[in-house]
Write an enzyme that holds these catalytic residues in place. Structure first.
Site, PDB file in Angstrom:
ATOM      1  N   GLY A  12       0.933  -1.250   0.061  1.00 46.56           N
ATOM      2  CA  GLY A  12       0.008  -0.134   0.062  1.00 46.56           C
ATOM      3  C   GLY A  12       0.780   1.279   0.159  1.00 46.56           C
ATOM      4  N   THR A 141       5.387   2.651   5.462  1.00 51.53           N
ATOM      5  CA  THR A 141       4.191   1.896   5.844  1.00 51.53           C
ATOM      6  C   THR A 141       3.258   3.009   6.750  1.00 51.53           C
ATOM      7  OG1 THR A 141       2.686   0.168   6.947  1.00 51.53           O
ATOM      8  CG2 THR A 141       5.180   0.432   7.673  1.00 51.53           C
ATOM      9  N   ASP A 143       0.950   2.141   8.595  1.00 53.92           N
ATOM     10  CA  ASP A 143       0.654   1.241   9.818  1.00 53.92           C
ATOM     11  C   ASP A 143       1.838   1.348  10.779  1.00 53.92           C
ATOM     12  OD1 ASP A 143      -1.673   0.348   8.693  1.00 53.92           O
ATOM     13  OD2 ASP A 143      -0.636  -1.351   7.424  1.00 53.92           O
ATOM     14  N   MET A 187      -7.466   2.644   9.311  1.00 56.33           N
ATOM     15  CA  MET A 187      -6.709   1.493   9.000  1.00 56.33           C
ATOM     16  C   MET A 187      -5.771   0.814  10.147  1.00 56.33           C
ATOM     17  SD  MET A 187      -5.316   2.168   5.173  1.00 56.33           S
ATOM     18  CE  MET A 187      -6.467   2.057   4.001  1.00 56.33           C
ATOM     19  N   ARG A 189      -4.830  -3.295  10.768  1.00 57.76           N
ATOM     20  CA  ARG A 189      -5.137  -4.788  10.855  1.00 57.76           C
ATOM     21  C   ARG A 189      -4.904  -5.283  12.306  1.00 57.76           C
ATOM     22  NH1 ARG A 189      -6.477  -8.332   7.229  1.00 57.76           N
ATOM     23  NH2 ARG A 189      -5.967  -6.930   5.660  1.00 57.76           N
ATOM     24  N   GLU A 244      -9.886  -0.823  12.179  1.00 64.20           N
ATOM     25  CA  GLU A 244     -10.679  -1.829  11.411  1.00 64.20           C
ATOM     26  C   GLU A 244     -10.366  -3.218  11.849  1.00 64.20           C
ATOM     27  OE1 GLU A 244      -8.999  -1.370   7.294  1.00 64.20           O
ATOM     28  OE2 GLU A 244      -7.012  -2.193   7.772  1.00 64.20           O
ATOM     29  N   LEU A 299      -8.055   7.558   1.894  1.00 66.24           N
ATOM     30  CA  LEU A 299      -7.684   8.918   2.289  1.00 66.24           C
ATOM     31  C   LEU A 299      -6.635   9.131   2.922  1.00 66.24           C
ATOM     32  CD1 LEU A 299     -11.357  10.374   2.328  1.00 66.24           C
ATOM     33  CD2 LEU A 299     -10.099  10.403   0.528  1.00 66.24           C
ATOM     34  N   ARG A 301      -3.863   7.390   3.487  1.00 65.28           N
ATOM     35  CA  ARG A 301      -2.437   7.324   3.021  1.00 65.28           C
ATOM     36  C   ARG A 301      -2.315   8.048   1.682  1.00 65.28           C
ATOM     37  NH1 ARG A 301      -3.757   1.157   0.511  1.00 65.28           N
ATOM     38  NH2 ARG A 301      -4.280   1.630  -1.631  1.00 65.28           N
TER      39      ARG A 301
END
Length: 409
Positions: A12, A141, A143, A187, A189, A244, A299, A301
């Site tokens: 991503g 990332t 994340d 976002m 995981r 999420e 949005l 990222r």
């Protein structure tokens, strides 16, 4: 630099991933690389022969500056998982044959956990056949879940966007004199770094979100509803930030409370979108008030109009450092950001063995999570705050930001 360079982007994108590409390109060019190739759509595109000469597309310093300000992955991306050598040696033979044909001496891959897995496998195979090619990972990332580095380029800008939009949604929620609940789906995981960044919205002019739900803490629907009811005794508008990827105590994702089969990618990652909507529906049915979900989705990222200058600068630096490290003889490594001081904030770049990074997820430390109050601690906020500082103004043309695009036949 003796030999040619090739660089790719994978996974991503982030709002600053192209700043790392600019760092690799500019540094390799300044140090005398013969050719600097770009793989379109990562290692998968490379296998398909999708290769460009970057000098044909990045022609001057203005292009470099536009590239820094361009969202998404300039070269395109992929989610292609290299098989183990024992499963398919032919793939590696094909890759190295193509690398040798292009006279590649330095291979750079900009990405996250799965991309570092690619670097790990390629560097290990290269060592097994005594290949002189040097393989370097360049971290990115939103994340923020890569091990060994203090933080990852891309996270700061995403955090800045999330905190800014959270403040705006909080203001909007106060418009009507009715009870309401707004769930912000963010976002994340298995790691809650991005969702925790919503806490940055709290300040003199804003109370911040009322609840922050992270995947590190098991989600209890009953306790959640009771908390919402308690908040509504004193607040007419309740704002909830949720990752999420929050899971129930049994290990299932909260979004699986509805039996909807989501998409699964090449790395076995299931699509998790819909968590916010499911929680909003739960609130609506159990509490009986107006509830809505806002999914930040892509949005967070790609918002290059609100990037953090610190983030852009560090993204460029890790690209530069990767070239310097490869020239110094390093291979099978990833560039890291090592925080030296908090005030004034300063980070140096370092290098770390890719074998200890690939497929390892860095989660929010439990001591930075206030589980009882559904929030993050001040230590978490202090960690994030320096990463969102300052701005990089877009190059505006006719009222809109101008980006650099890859024109190919």
């Amino acid at each position: 630099m003796k030999g040619n360079v090739i660089v790719g982007q994978s996974g991503g994108p982030t709002a600053v991933i192209n700043s790392s590409l600019a760092g690799v390109f500019k540094t390799a060019k300044e140090r005398g690389a013969n050719m600097i190739y770009g793989m379109q759509h990562g290692i998968q595109g490379f296998l398909n022969g999708q290769i460009v000469n970057l000098a044909d597309h990045i022609k001057n310093n203005l292009d470099i500056e536009l590239l820094k300000r361009t969202p998404s992955s300039f070269l395109g991306s992929c989610r292609y998982k290299l098989p183990d050598v024992s499963e398919n040696k032919q793939v590696y033979e094909d890759i190295f044959a193509k690398l040798n044909e292009l006279e590649i001496a330095y291979f750079f891959y900009i990405g996250g956990n799965d991309s570092m897995d690619t670097i790990h496998k390629l560097s290990d195979y290269g060592k097994s056949i005594n290949s002189p090619i040097r393989f370097m990972g360049v971290p990115k990332t939103i994340d923020n879940d890569l091990a060994a580095t203090d933080h990852t380029p891309g996270f700061g800008s995403a955090a800045k966007y999330i905190a800014s939009i959270t403040k705006e949604v909080i203001r909007d929620g106060l418009v009507y004199d009715v009870n309401s609940v707004t769930v912000l789906e963010i976002m994340g995981r298995n790691a809650g770094w991005l969702t925790g960044a919503a806490a940055l919205a709290r300040g003199e002019d804003c109370e911040g979100p009322d609840m922050i739900l992270l995947p590190e803490i098991p989600f209890d629907p009953k306790a959640f509803i009771e908390r919402v009811k308690e908040l509504q005794k004193t607040k007419r508008s309740v704002i909830i930030a949720v990752s999420e990827g929050i899971r129930l105590a049994n290990g299932k994702y909260a979004c699986e409370m509805e039996s909807v089969a989501g998409h699964v990618d090449a790395f076995g990652h299931r699509s998790l979108s819909g968590t916010g909507r499911i929680l909003a529906d739960l609130v609506s049915s159990e509490v009986g008030c107006k509830a809505r979900a806002i999914e930040f989705s892509t949005l967070q990222r790609c918002a290059s109009h609100i990037v953090s200058r610190v983030d852009v600068t560090e993204a460029f630096q890790v690209g530069t450092a990767a070239v310097a490290a490869a020239m110094a003889g390093e291979t099978g490594k990833m560039i890291t950001l090592d925080r030296v001081s908090e005030s004034p904030y300063h980070c140096n770049t370092g290098i770390f063995d890719i074998a200890e990074i690939a497929n390892v997820e860095k989660k929010v430390p439990m001591e930075w999570i206030d589980a009882e109050n559904y929030y993050v601690t001040q230590e978490f906020v202090n960690y994030c705050r320096p990463l969102i500082q300052a701005e990089l103004t877009p190059v505006m043309v006719e009222g809109l930001p101008r980006h650099l695009t890859l024109e190919t036949d």
